[in-house]
Design a protein around this motif. Structure first.
Motif, PDB file in Angstrom:
ATOM      1  N   UNK A   1     -22.662 -10.189  -5.395  1.00 39.26           N
ATOM      2  CA  UNK A   1     -21.395  -9.467  -5.509  1.00 39.26           C
ATOM      3  C   UNK A   1     -20.361 -10.007  -4.514  1.00 39.26           C
ATOM      4  N   UNK A   2     -20.721 -10.114  -3.241  1.00 35.09           N
ATOM      5  CA  UNK A   2     -19.775 -10.571  -2.217  1.00 35.09           C
ATOM      6  C   UNK A   2     -19.251 -11.972  -2.470  1.00 35.09           C
ATOM      7  N   UNK A   3     -20.142 -12.961  -2.663  1.00 30.42           N
ATOM      8  CA  UNK A   3     -19.648 -14.314  -2.917  1.00 30.42           C
ATOM      9  C   UNK A   3     -18.821 -14.430  -4.207  1.00 30.42           C
ATOM     10  N   UNK A   4     -19.244 -13.725  -5.260  1.00 24.33           N
ATOM     11  CA  UNK A   4     -18.499 -13.776  -6.521  1.00 24.33           C
ATOM     12  C   UNK A   4     -17.127 -13.129  -6.336  1.00 24.33           C
ATOM     13  N   UNK A   5     -17.086 -12.008  -5.594  1.00 25.73           N
ATOM     14  CA  UNK A   5     -15.805 -11.352  -5.308  1.00 25.73           C
ATOM     15  C   UNK A   5     -14.885 -12.288  -4.530  1.00 25.73           C
ATOM     16  N   UNK A   6     -15.427 -12.989  -3.541  1.00 26.13           N
ATOM     17  CA  UNK A   6     -14.621 -13.918  -2.753  1.00 26.13           C
ATOM     18  C   UNK A   6     -14.021 -15.019  -3.604  1.00 26.13           C
ATOM     19  N   UNK A   7     -14.830 -15.596  -4.492  1.00 28.71           N
ATOM     20  CA  UNK A   7     -14.318 -16.656  -5.385  1.00 28.71           C
ATOM     21  C   UNK A   7     -13.267 -16.094  -6.345  1.00 28.71           C
ATOM     22  N   UNK A   8     -13.530 -14.890  -6.863  1.00 27.42           N
ATOM     23  CA  UNK A   8     -12.581 -14.280  -7.808  1.00 27.42           C
ATOM     24  C   UNK A   8     -11.243 -14.006  -7.127  1.00 27.42           C
ATOM     25  N   UNK A   9     -11.284 -13.461  -5.912  1.00 28.02           N
ATOM     26  CA  UNK A   9     -10.039 -13.156  -5.210  1.00 28.02           C
ATOM     27  C   UNK A   9      -9.286 -14.426  -4.829  1.00 28.02           C
ATOM     28  N   UNK A  10     -10.024 -15.484  -4.472  1.00 25.66           N
ATOM     29  CA  UNK A  10      -9.366 -16.760  -4.158  1.00 25.66           C
ATOM     30  C   UNK A  10      -8.653 -17.304  -5.393  1.00 25.66           C
ATOM     31  N   UNK A  11      -9.322 -17.273  -6.540  1.00 30.65           N
ATOM     32  CA  UNK A  11      -8.680 -17.735  -7.788  1.00 30.65           C
ATOM     33  C   UNK A  11      -7.488 -16.855  -8.138  1.00 30.65           C
ATOM     34  N   UNK A  12      -7.657 -15.553  -7.944  1.00 28.04           N
ATOM     35  CA  UNK A  12      -6.581 -14.624  -8.274  1.00 28.04           C
ATOM     36  C   UNK A  12      -5.365 -14.878  -7.387  1.00 28.04           C
ATOM     37  N   UNK A  13      -5.576 -15.150  -6.089  1.00 26.51           N
ATOM     38  CA  UNK A  13      -4.462 -15.468  -5.186  1.00 26.51           C
ATOM     39  C   UNK A  13      -3.677 -16.682  -5.686  1.00 26.51           C
ATOM     40  N   UNK A  14      -4.398 -17.718  -6.129  1.00 27.56           N
ATOM     41  CA  UNK A  14      -3.740 -18.929  -6.631  1.00 27.56           C
ATOM     42  C   UNK A  14      -2.913 -18.595  -7.867  1.00 27.56           C
ATOM     43  N   UNK A  15      -3.500 -17.828  -8.784  1.00 33.65           N
ATOM     44  CA  UNK A  15      -2.780 -17.486 -10.016  1.00 33.65           C
ATOM     45  C   UNK A  15      -1.558 -16.616  -9.724  1.00 33.65           C
ATOM     46  N   UNK A  16      -1.704 -15.694  -8.788  1.00 35.70           N
ATOM     47  CA  UNK A  16      -0.563 -14.852  -8.422  1.00 35.70           C
ATOM     48  C   UNK A  16       0.521 -15.665  -7.720  1.00 35.70           C
ATOM     49  N   UNK A  17       0.114 -16.593  -6.854  1.00 32.98           N
ATOM     50  CA  UNK A  17       1.096 -17.458  -6.182  1.00 32.98           C
ATOM     51  C   UNK A  17       1.856 -18.298  -7.206  1.00 32.98           C
ATOM     52  N   UNK A  18       1.167 -18.769  -8.254  1.00 33.20           N
ATOM     53  CA  UNK A  18       1.818 -19.522  -9.315  1.00 33.20           C
ATOM     54  C   UNK A  18       2.886 -18.680 -10.014  1.00 33.20           C
ATOM     55  N   UNK A  19       2.698 -17.362 -10.029  1.00 28.48           N
ATOM     56  CA  UNK A  19       3.660 -16.462 -10.667  1.00 28.48           C
ATOM     57  C   UNK A  19       4.703 -15.956  -9.660  1.00 28.48           C
ATOM     58  N   UNK A  20       4.608 -16.402  -8.419  1.00 24.74           N
ATOM     59  CA  UNK A  20       5.554 -15.944  -7.390  1.00 24.74           C
ATOM     60  C   UNK A  20       5.238 -14.567  -6.863  1.00 24.74           C
ATOM     61  N   UNK A  21       3.980 -14.141  -7.003  1.00 17.95           N
ATOM     62  CA  UNK A  21       3.552 -12.829  -6.521  1.00 17.95           C
ATOM     63  C   UNK A  21       2.613 -12.997  -5.343  1.00 17.95           C
ATOM     64  N   UNK A  22       2.354 -11.920  -4.648  1.00 17.87           N
ATOM     65  CA  UNK A  22       1.427 -11.967  -3.520  1.00 17.87           C
ATOM     66  C   UNK A  22       2.181 -12.041  -2.215  1.00 17.87           C
ATOM     67  N   UNK A  23       1.413 -12.058  -1.120  1.00 12.78           N
ATOM     68  CA  UNK A  23       2.062 -12.079   0.202  1.00 12.78           C
ATOM     69  C   UNK A  23       2.845 -13.365   0.414  1.00 12.78           C
ATOM     70  N   UNK A  24       3.909 -13.246   1.169  1.00 13.89           N
ATOM     71  CA  UNK A  24       4.744 -14.419   1.485  1.00 13.89           C
ATOM     72  C   UNK A  24       3.947 -15.385   2.351  1.00 13.89           C
ATOM     73  N   UNK A  25       4.146 -16.679   2.118  1.00 13.53           N
ATOM     74  CA  UNK A  25       3.383 -17.695   2.876  1.00 13.53           C
ATOM     75  C   UNK A  25       3.851 -17.734   4.303  1.00 13.53           C
TER      76      UNK A  25
END
Length: 197
Positions: free
Chosen positions: A173-197
């Motif tokens: 669960x933990x490692x899969x969650x970490x990979x999922x959140x990392x991918x999600x951050x990239x996808x959100x950044x591509x859309x201009x969403x998420x925390x400011x760099x």
């Protein structure tokens, strides 16, 4: 005469395993069908509700999930993992509803009073961001989608329940969650969403 789909709460406890119930269900045994629905309907509803669908859409997802079980009753490979199969199917059906309707947050119902002090522009922006978030989640691999949905529901489950719902070992669960959140951050950044760099 109508056939009751949902069992009464006073129904007797289950006396056989999923494989037996599925075989009996395939042969048209209504009591086997009722036992499966009694045991797993809450799970299917909670998965659909976790997507914050309209009430009618939740009902549609639940009905479609049970229909998919009926259609695939002969092809269930591991009957003892039926809970995971139903959760995955409900997740896919919920995502399909979201894709078709481009709707994530429900409109206010009779029980919900809109906040008179809320900024309408902010509410629209929040809904757009939520729609973008769910669109980004829908781009993740199915296993990661299921895990994020299970982990971030309003009604939190134990890791044991999450593991059963997602058909994965607790240690994954933990490692899969970490990979999922990392991918999600990239996808959100591509859309201009998420925390400011």
């Amino acid at each position: 005469m109508t056939t009751q789909l949902l069992p009464t709460p006073a129904q007797a406890p289950r006396t056989c395993d999923n494989a037996t119930l599925l075989a009996r269900m395939a042969d048209g045994d209504q009591s086997a069908w009722r036992q499966l629905v009694a045991e797993y309907d809450r799970l299917v509803r909670s998965v659909a509700a976790s997507f914050r669908l309209q009430t009618a859409d939740v009902h549609d997802v639940v009905q479609t999930t049970w229909l998919r079980l009926l259609q695939h009753v002969h092809t269930i490979r591991d009957p003892e993992r039926l809970a995971g199969w139903l959760a995955v199917t409900a997740t896919h059906e919920s995502l399909a509803v979201l894709r078709r309707s481009s709707r994530v947050l429900p409109l206010p119902t009779v029980d919900e009073t809109p906040d008179a002090t809320a900024d309408p522009a902010r509410e629209v922006a929040d809904r757009d961001e939520a729609r973008d978030l769910w669109a980004a989640v829908a781009e993740l691999p199915p296993r990661q989608q299921r895990l994020l949905v299970a982990l971030f529901r309003e009604e939190l489950d134990s890791y044991d329940e999450v593991a059963a719902t997602c058909a994965m070992p607790i240690g994954s669960i933990g490692p899969t969650r970490g990979r999922a959140l990392a991918r999600l951050r990239v996808r959100l950044a591509d859309r201009g969403l998420g925390p400011a760099a």
